[in-house]
Enzyme design. Structure first.
Site, PDB file in Angstrom:
ATOM      1  N   GLY D 184       0.833  -1.193   0.000  1.00  0.00           N
ATOM      2  CA  GLY D 184       0.000   0.000   0.000  1.00  0.00           C
ATOM      3  C   GLY D 184       0.869   1.243   0.000  1.00  0.00           C
ATOM      4  N   CYS D 185       0.262   2.349  -0.373  1.00  0.00           N
ATOM      5  CA  CYS D 185       1.044   3.582  -0.479  1.00  0.00           C
ATOM      6  C   CYS D 185       1.515   4.054   0.898  1.00  0.00           C
ATOM      7  CB  CYS D 185       0.247   4.667  -1.192  1.00  0.00           C
ATOM      8  SG  CYS D 185      -1.420   4.934  -0.571  1.00  0.00           S
ATOM      9  N   TYR D 186       0.628   4.066   1.883  1.00  0.00           N
ATOM     10  CA  TYR D 186       1.038   4.486   3.215  1.00  0.00           C
ATOM     11  C   TYR D 186       2.076   3.526   3.812  1.00  0.00           C
ATOM     12  CZ  TYR D 186      -2.696   8.042   3.632  1.00  0.00           C
ATOM     13  OH  TYR D 186      -3.499   9.135   3.486  1.00  0.00           O
ATOM     14  N   THR D 188       4.218   1.720   2.294  1.00  0.00           N
ATOM     15  CA  THR D 188       5.493   1.917   1.601  1.00  0.00           C
ATOM     16  C   THR D 188       6.263   3.073   2.232  1.00  0.00           C
ATOM     17  OG1 THR D 188       4.688   1.063  -0.510  1.00  0.00           O
ATOM     18  CG2 THR D 188       6.548   2.581  -0.606  1.00  0.00           C
ATOM     19  N   ALA D 189       5.588   4.211   2.413  1.00  0.00           N
ATOM     20  CA  ALA D 189       6.268   5.382   2.972  1.00  0.00           C
ATOM     21  C   ALA D 189       6.737   5.107   4.395  1.00  0.00           C
ATOM     22  CB  ALA D 189       5.336   6.595   2.933  1.00  0.00           C
TER      23      ALA D 189
END
Lengths: 376, 376, 376, 376
Positions: D184-186, D188-189
């Site tokens: 997921g994008c969150y 990943t960060a």
């Protein structure tokens, strides 16, 4: 058209890689030029100037850029470059560009544009006389002196020394020139949209040209009216009353594209976006046109062009072009009026097709490379 | 003008407080109406409908609103209200508004506007015949039937039963009417800007009217093209080719304001802002005008108007008007063209002067109250 | 609480209208103060200073403002005003505010805040000793000298001469003071959110306070990093590493609100919006709290407060508060961790509750008027 | 690390060009995948599905895309592709991806992520037992059943059949797998930022992870709360109380990166920008760290990584990464607190490194190509 990778007349292809300097490298346009050159396979960026960031490094100012020191303009050894792209402001660009020796140069300021447009090639002189309206203005009242804005004399090395860089329409001259006056962002959009009508001498009255631009068009110097809190949620016209400083260029550029010089009322607006120009042009016609026939003019004139996209069924929007060197064009015939008229909509990215992208396109032409190199 | 608090002809002042219902209370316009009424000293909001939020409470949907249940339209007892402001969509507003009994009504949809504009008062008939151009279109081909868009018959209680609510120009009729067709946001901006020229019969050619609006003008129903990620950093024209559905209203409204019916080419654009319209109008003139004289027409016509501001030295921007019921107007004479022309710029808040604000202004007039009540 | 219209201790109500001067009237905060005062029924704005627009008129700079000349600070006759609201920058505000004679003053700069918070009233001294952590820092190393940032000595006219203007929590002292140090925008949001926990001594560890503010919080002076093209589509943290200059105020303000001084790690962010602050606070608890019980603390403490809104079921957003003087607060208990913790979210308009609005609230208190006057 | 172009274990390089299908090709993520693949030298996009635009052409939906018909998922012949990138929504992606035969697949939905993270490779089992906290939740109460959200069984072709695609940290397993669950994008960060601390077992308490994302993270389906007029000038937290659906993935992913499973309180916010995530992480430390030493961990771990940039002197902003596949990381030691803690800031483009870019990175790894192919 679509003759987009011809070799320059009387000149072999340029050195590859070409060493290039960028003047004014840390403004919005300069940074965009730097980004493009960083990805250009035949160019090596070797010099960059910036008054506001002198002493720093280009790489730390623009992500992905070459690690070149940022120098003051006065300290830069321009003779070390095969070519220079100048993003200096109006009043400076022309002078520095023409001061160079034998190298190639693209000047992105307004300084040399009128001179480039008004230069009389034998062919042009034979074909038509310059229209009085804009010449009078440009010449500052009717004299024979240099046009307003041109602060430097271009070395007289023949008619082809200086070209106006509206690439799709002046390829031959650009390819044969040593200096290119890169068009303004608004004139680029307006002229690309009008050209098919001008070439066919179909304009039948005053063109009303409204355009709206993102704020990068106003430069990167701090100014209160460009602060986020002033621009966001606002929209404003400026240069009203047909007083925008790009009007002369637009009129002269239009006169160059066809047998008659049209009247244009140009009104720019400031958009709360970062990049992009949309020009909404109202063009009275000399005769009524069938919608399909009308569209066919743009299709024919821009067929095969890598950086012009003619839309069949809708007007273009900024989203079609931002981040690309493409000009997207849409055409609509106007209903409900007695006299015939067309609407032409043109969208470009003001920093690319309206500045840095077209500059690289022109550099490619001057260097004898495929016009699309580094731009796709 | 500036006759802005006259009492309605043949009718005493309304009950104070007036009980008011709002139909379609949770869209952008409806919410704005609710906010204005919450601060209106002579109004008590007693009824609100919302199909999408039926069963909820108005107070929890709109901060500061009265604690009134949100009902389905079909369940609402409209007869319990002294007045109704309808923010229902086009196709519904006219029908529900005219269905009411004896109360006052302002319909913010387009449904009744043409009917209101085309109604022939004896005075109007004497003064001038209807222009053929727009009547033909509005009438669906030349007949005498109801104009396109009018879905309901207005009870025939005299010529003053229905008024077109461009407040500054139709006060007398509005004050004497029971139903007001509130103008569209674009026509409001365009007509307020053109009126001084139309009244003096100074228009000398096709008017090119470009306008740009914030997204609340497109309503609050979810649609992909209105998502933040689609609108931000974009700008687009729509309704191109002079095909916007508000054109008939604009033409009919313009014809009403002066002896001649002008041609208008209208092109709306979608701005990445929430609220506000800027209209940029190019008006060919019948005769050349001195800039000072030109400005004096707007100054004279709007002197003393509480909600029109004529700027002397610059065009208006959205920031001048957003959040207010004010229309700000600027005028510029056009240089560098052979034929005389003017630019008129008009900024309004599309949700206030372009909708809810003007509706309350009209309600005040109908109720016999000072026109500015609840609006400052 | 909710004792929001008490009369000031030992002082009758102020003159009505009160003549007021605004220092620094053309920045974002100054303009907001001017707008509020223009609508304030008991205030007459008689003096306004602006270095950047000196010589102009306030009315032409701020729509709707009184027609008062804009003077340089050095030329202004401050003694002519009953009260002064200073929107001068940090380093200037405190000096000019304390230089006034007998009138009332609200200083919106940071200059006097620590002095106001650290002043030892007899009651405060009895109640608790100052926490060492922030005192050490504020005092510049442990001495007894003036706190960092305070550039001027407040005339010693008793403990009540100077108050910290977090209205809801220091009403009595504000009402009895002649000078109010108006809180910073970030401290206002953070302290209003934390107060119910601090008062009950429930904080059990380091508070992690993230906050994001619209750009008007950074002022109206041109700066490259505040240009639209730099801020739009971006989001950034600043003052990282717990180094923001408002931290001392936050720590001292928090210590004042309860028996224990908490640790706070504060990280501000810059939002691409014009106005509004959202603070997202993570608060470790000394003991686990039931969600309903937790919420009841804020409900109890802010019951009846006209400018604090406690939301039951969702976190607040900027849209809840922008354009109003309201602080909206939401609370959530944290799942999935071993140690108990709460999240508190606070939204305010940085220019209103975070600056101009709270300043007027404080002026109302000092003048003995209802606290909401001119603010609704 | 920086082992970024290894060949896949026990598998030769893939066919070149690889024929690829994109499922859900017209959402924001799907369009980004299509754009990347159009520029990928070793891929031929041969199939694209879209329920909302079925019957249309990919080329007319996404500028520059291959001219492939848009089909309904049910009609698509997935067996004709060497590889599939699925941008189908959660609940569909896992099922369709695992239904494929022998080809490679990247699933960008959440469906297979927990399964991929919880899969016990012999090595992993030996190294450490799964932490109870998140396993309990993920397993739906402590059983051994499929994790929540995983709707399909992955064909049992060895431990390497399915990998979690956080490229920089799981390269070997990704290269050896046939199916990749793209993070997921969150997560990943957050995970890229935390990894150096987790690997060194330096986390000393509950991590407070605030993050803010542009709206494309919420998808392209029309929804009122995503309309421009709702998002612009607003900022809001959601999934408060540690209730975001990505938390399980974040916890499981973090547990995988080091010997201890940390506690994380994660709070996402919605930004008025189109693209980009900024994560602001507060990490209590087990021991105090010197700032230079702290930074050295990220520098060492990400040295040579083509898509991770560690900033020395400032926190990253969205502008550093939008339009690129890069994660930019900054670290700050926290002053003024008793217990040691660090701030880690991570910026990514949610559609690239947070979705489509990392998916192509993973496809490159699976295919045995240089990891940067088509991404620079």
């Amino acid at each position: 058209m679509a003759m987009h990778s011809q070799s320059p007349a009387g000149r072999g292809p340029a050195a590859d890689p070409l060493t290039v300097g960028v003047l004014g490298a840390t403004g919005y346009t300069g940074r965009e030029v730097v980004r493009l050159l960083a990805a250009h396979p035949s160019v090596r960026l070797v010099l960059a100037t910036s008054e506001s960031e002198a002493g720093g490094s280009l790489a730390s100012s623009v992500a992905g850029a070459a690690d070149v020191p940022l120098e003051r303009l006065a300290d830069a050894d321009l003779a070390s470059c095969d070519a220079v792209l100048s993003c200096l402001p109006h009043g400076l660009g022309g002078e520095w560009t023409t001061r160079l020796g034998a190298g190639l140069a693209v000047d992105l300021s307004a300084d040399l544009r009128l001179q480039a447009l008004l230069a009389r090639s034998p062919a042009a002189t034979a074909a038509r006389s310059e229209p009085a309206r804009w010449r009078g203005v440009a010449d500052g009242g009717g004299g024979d002196g240099p046009p307003v804005g041109a602060t430097a004399a271009v070395p007289d090395s023949g008619t082809a020394a200086l070209a106006y860089g509206l690439t799709e329409h002046h390829r031959e001259r650009i390819g044969a020139s040593r200096i290119v006056a890169n068009p303004g962002c608004y004139p680029t959009a307006v002229l690309l949209g009008l050209a098919p009508l001008l070439r066919r001498d179909l304009v039948g009255g005053t063109i009303v040209a409204n355009a709206a631009s993102g704020v990068t068009g106003a430069g990167r110097s701090p100014a209160r009216h460009l602060l986020f809190a002033e621009v966001a949620e606002d929209f404003r016209a400026y240069g009203t009353g047909n007083a925008h400083r790009h009007l002369d260029e637009m009129l002269a550029g239009a006169a160059r594209l066809g047998p008659s010089a049209p009247e244009i009322v140009f009104t720019p607006h400031l958009l709360p976006v970062r990049r992009g120009i949309l020009a909404s042009l109202h063009v009275p016609l000399a005769a009524r046109l069938d919608p399909v026939e009308a569209l066919s003019f743009w299709r024919a004139d821009y067929e095969g062009e890598p950086f012009v996209r003619v839309l069949a069924d809708r007007p273009p929007t900024l989203a079609d072009v931002v981040g690309t060197n493409v000009a997207a064009i849409g055409v609509a015939t106007i209903a409900r009026t007695a006299a015939p008229a067309l609407q032409v909509f043109v969208a470009i990215d003001n920093l690319l097709k309206g500045a840095a992208g077209q500059a690289v396109q022109n550099l490619n032409l001057m260097a004898g490379w495929p016009e699309t190199r580094g731009l796709q």
